[in-house]
Design a protein around this motif. Sequence first.
Motif, PDB file in Angstrom:
ATOM      1  N   TRP A  89      -0.146   2.119   6.257  1.00  0.00           N
ATOM      2  CA  TRP A  89       1.102   1.991   7.015  1.00  0.00           C
ATOM      3  C   TRP A  89       1.124   0.662   7.752  1.00  0.00           C
ATOM      4  O   TRP A  89       2.129  -0.050   7.763  1.00  0.00           O
TER       5      TRP A  89
ATOM      6  N   GLN B 229     -11.162  14.294   7.837  1.00  0.00           N
ATOM      7  CA  GLN B 229      -9.958  14.055   8.639  1.00  0.00           C
ATOM      8  C   GLN B 229      -9.841  12.590   9.018  1.00  0.00           C
ATOM      9  O   GLN B 229      -8.795  11.950   8.810  1.00  0.00           O
TER      10      GLN B 229
ATOM     11  N   PHE C 120      -6.665  20.022   7.595  1.00  0.00           N
ATOM     12  CA  PHE C 120      -5.829  19.077   8.334  1.00  0.00           C
ATOM     13  C   PHE C 120      -4.963  19.772   9.378  1.00  0.00           C
ATOM     14  O   PHE C 120      -3.780  19.501   9.492  1.00  0.00           O
ATOM     15  N   THR C 121      -5.554  20.676  10.100  1.00  0.00           N
ATOM     16  CA  THR C 121      -4.863  21.206  11.271  1.00  0.00           C
ATOM     17  C   THR C 121      -5.771  20.999  12.462  1.00  0.00           C
ATOM     18  O   THR C 121      -6.920  20.581  12.320  1.00  0.00           O
ATOM     19  N   ARG C 122      -5.224  21.302  13.623  1.00  0.00           N
ATOM     20  CA  ARG C 122      -5.945  20.955  14.845  1.00  0.00           C
ATOM     21  C   ARG C 122      -7.314  21.634  14.903  1.00  0.00           C
ATOM     22  O   ARG C 122      -8.321  21.020  15.225  1.00  0.00           O
TER      23      ARG C 122
ATOM     24  N   LEU D  98       9.999   5.972  -1.775  1.00  0.00           N
ATOM     25  CA  LEU D  98      10.918   6.431  -0.731  1.00  0.00           C
ATOM     26  C   LEU D  98      10.821   5.541   0.497  1.00  0.00           C
ATOM     27  O   LEU D  98      11.770   5.386   1.244  1.00  0.00           O
TER      28      LEU D  98
ATOM     29  N   LEU E 148      -5.238  22.181   3.267  1.00  0.00           N
ATOM     30  CA  LEU E 148      -4.235  22.350   4.315  1.00  0.00           C
ATOM     31  C   LEU E 148      -4.894  22.860   5.596  1.00  0.00           C
ATOM     32  O   LEU E 148      -4.498  22.487   6.687  1.00  0.00           O
TER      33      LEU E 148
ATOM     34  N   MET F 218      -7.004  10.020   7.489  1.00  0.00           N
ATOM     35  CA  MET F 218      -5.965   9.534   8.394  1.00  0.00           C
ATOM     36  C   MET F 218      -6.037   8.035   8.557  1.00  0.00           C
ATOM     37  O   MET F 218      -5.015   7.352   8.586  1.00  0.00           O
TER      38      MET F 218
END
Lengths: 970, 259
Positions: free
Chosen positions: B167, B156, B142-144, B100, B139, B160
């Motif tokens: 990227w 984390q 990977f939250t604050r 994609l 899940l 990342m």
Amino acid sequence: MLKALVLLFLAWVCFLFYAGIGLFTSGFLLTRLELTNHSSCQELPGKGTLVGSGRGRRVVFMGDDTWEGLFPGAFSQAFFFPSFNVKDLHTVDNGILEHLYPTMDRDDWDLLIAHFLGVDHCGHKHGPHHPEMAKKLNQMDQMLQTLVEQLENDTLLVVAGDHGMTETGDHGGDSKPEVMAALFLYSPLPLFPGASLKDPEVVPQVNLVPTLALLLGLPIPFGNIGEVMVDLFSGEGDTQPLATALAQASAYHLNAQQVSRFLHAYSLAAQDLPPEELQHLQNLFSSASSEYEQLLDQLKTGEVREADIQALISQLRLFLRGARTACTETWARFRPARMIGGTILLASTCLLCLITSRLTSSPDFPFHCLLLRAVVWGLAGAVLLAGGLMAAGIGLEPSLLCAGSAATSLIAFLWALKSRESSSMTVFLPGPLPILVLLFLRSAALFSDSFVVAEAWAAPFLLRSLSLFLVAQLHWEGRLLVGVSTACLSSPTASLARREGPRALGLLVGLLLCVRLSILFHRCPEETPVCQSSPWLAPLATMAGGQAKNLWYGACLGTLGVLVLAVRFWLRRCGNLNSPAPPVLFVRWGLPLMALGTAAHWALASGTDEAPPRLQALVSGAVVGLPRAVLALAAIGLGLLLWQPVTVLVKTGASSSNHIIVPFVGPPASQADLDYVVPQIYRRMQEALRGKLARGGGQTPLALAAYGLGSVYSAAVVTALALLAFPLLLLHTERISLAFLILFLQSFLLLQLLATAVGTPAGSPGPFSVPWLAISAWALTATQTFYSTGHQPVFPAIHWNAAFVGFTEGHGSSPVLPALLVGANTFASHLLFSVGCPLLLLWPFVCEGQGSTKRKKTLASGTEVGGEKEEEPLMEMRLRDSPHHFNAALLQLGLKYLFILGVQVLACVLAASILRRHLMVWKVFAPKFIFEAVGFVVSSLGLLLGVALVMWVDRAVGSWFKQLILSQER
Amino acid sequence: MKDADIKRLFYVHIFCIVSIILTTFIPSFFLEDFSVLETHLTWLCICSMCVAIINVVLYLQVKPNPSSKRSSIFHKISRLLKSCVYFFISCLLFHAIIVLYGAPLIELMLETFLFAVILSTFTTLPCLCLLGPNIKAWLRVFTRNGATSIWDNSLQITTMSSVIGAWLGAFPIPLDWERPWQSGQRKGCSYEAGDHRIQAPSAGEKHRLYPVTFTTIWNNQRVTHQIFLALETGWLWCPLQITQPSHPPASFLKYTILT
């Protein structure tokens, strides 16, 4: 008062940007303009050209009628044929062929010029790989064969092409296939020394003029800087090398004398040749001349060595080439002061956008007096500058004047701002860190030619990253999947949040897919074996296969249908399609009509050649008439929209507080269902009757239902976009309509995603603002769409055919209309996205309404909630409730968008000015700057139009409310 | 307890980094014509295998999260199978995302898939090792406010940084440095001065973005990953050093850094 200010302020900021761009352009593009002036001096009638200096000789011309305007009265006999229509392959060529051979046989000419155009037109119309091209080339081959057979011994045949063509058959750029053309010389007498055919020598086109002039025994034209082609001056053939060398030397000497005279005259007229270079060239020439004199003296005594002559020739050649290099180098010069001035103006305007966009949210900010003062100062500055320029004796230059007034008004504004609030002058950074990184990457990429060329890939890359980041951030903040961890699904809010997660993910995947698909319409900046443009960009008329053609045509029809239906569906969903307002009627009937017109035009245009001869006149009439009809329809639609932009259906007493709650979907199936529903209906009827009775007796507050009031602004903008899209579609080739469909789908998904991510500003009356992230994504989408509709920021890639849509016969002399058409084609995405920019502000409010309807549905079908009354969503009426904040938000939106675009232009400007000696400046950076600047102008105009439309609708809604209240009171 | 965790974490990362470095050098002793740039596919395979094995072994050895109460053999096998399936699904997902993102659909499929595999070994595998096949836990991490232990924090950061590194790896692709690991099909500029053929290298010839060789991306990803790993371990190591004398402000600092 306030409402007009938003536009005025935006227009003022736009003007500041224009002034900066204009100033920079006047310093930067000087080179190219002067270069064209200089090169045109080679064609000055009577002064610099071969034809001009050929007076006294009998020149016969046949072919392109452009020559008539260039050299009036220069020909002893001429056969002109109309040449402007690019679609016409045969008129000029057949005309020439008719007259060529009879004229050849006669003896009343010295120079015969035949300008064939068919191959060029065929390239433009069909491309180089079309059967028509084969026919045309065969015709030319036959012509040449006949010509060679008929040629007499005292005649030289010169066949020259003035340019080549790309893989698509176009030209105008400077890629190798465009610049390289053949030069074929033939004489019945053996004249030329043997040269290998495998690796022919490359001869610049300027060399043809002096060669032909000397061969004809004419003086070399004054402005020539070419060099004679030495092979044509070969005395008596290979048998006498000495005589050959002598002839060549004398030809070179004549040529050098002419160039030296030109250099002398030029250096007197303009001081831009560097003196030391000039001195060096003069020395070279004088030494070579004296050597030549010496040689001639020696010739009289009879002792000349060939090596001496060869040395002299090489010296003369050195001089000629040196002169040419010096001229071409000097004609590329810049005005650094203006470039720096323009850059500074642009940068400070960007800064102004940034500061003011932050300040608009404060409620009592005095924009009126600040703006008035700035405008007055600007006018004063312009007048002063004009006076100064007149006094100094320099002519009034509009770019200088604009820049002066812009600078003074900018300084006045900033000064007033500073004196008012010193604390607010601190530099605000645009948004959070990721946006800064994005902006930095975006502008840094414009400094590398590789990245400018690869922008078609870079912009979607950044867009995807941005949208992925958006969703990732949503998850990071825990807003994506609230229900999972809490695991209490009984409360409705948790279930809503649970629905939000997959919805955002689905939107993201859809968006990524759209962006990926839009790459299919990529066009290469240049046609090379390594980079192939998408074959879907070619018009259907050039396709050979009937079946495939029909399939594609069907796909295009489907696209049109989907576009029309999508607009209708959206309006119906918002409730605006029920209104009796004329724009809605137009959407119902006018849009399908426009689609029909477009489809018919495509059908005719792609099959014009196949039409039976009886219908030819009809078909050509329709090809001209249909696009104009579609354009007229679009104009009518826009007019209707401006006339009555409020698309709201009002019903009195229609709203009832309690709905019928049904525990099943569809028609009632069982007796239990009926038992459940029937009492409710009965109660409803009872209530209605009671209401009627009550109204007869006393007075009750009247219930009013206005359908579509919550999306009245966005409905107007969406309608305007649809109306704009159809004429733009018509200007593109047929299959790009698919790209347009993707464009609309993608922007819809993006808006939905942004609205989901930003969250609805429910309840807050307070300052509305669109986040930087949304605006960056919007600007990126605009850039990406520019590429995905088959454009590239280089001149050869412009779709010139757009100028002939609806004007198959050409335009006459006025360049305005074709320029508008081609411009609309090229900057279609800029226009659409900037007009649609207010949607960024409106969409979260529209989505608020959808969210609540969905919630209601779930409530109705699922659990029974008694007593808890849902508040009706205010949607866009929230904006109307606080008009000051609405205006401030519009202004802020505009300023932010202008800032993002302005930073791009600034980066282009900096790149072009810093890298102005770069190898790729005329190939990559300068075209990019020009496209970006024009795109900025188009975008800012579109932005003004979009904001004006929203404000116009706002005014209309105001008067509509007034009328409603008046009518209710009566 | 926390200090011991930090120490173990540090050794795990040291092992990972050393293994990545070794995979670039060791195979050249066994395989002929092995180099990272030329035979990138082999190297990618070897590297991902090594990192995967070392990850699994180390995490099994260290056992940051004591395993659940029911530890029957059947339960273990089912967990293993589930983990394998999850890993495969994550490879496919990464592959889809890369496509994609603009990678060619059919050409260079193997490269793309290997890139997805290596990305999964750096992101999904540690998750599998630490949290087990439990999507909800992933899940949550990977939250604050989702990280509860230092291991979650490290997860984390590594995940990342791997994604960001991949990227960043896309950036050199359009550049025309004429490196073999770029695309190899670019033509040089034909700049023959002194002749008539002074001609700028045409922009179209120079650039070929498509097909993208993912070696580039991987190269960069590796480098940035290492940098991030080093940074992270340094980051975690510092408070460890500071806490040795056990001053109250220092432990406070440690606390703020870790959370």
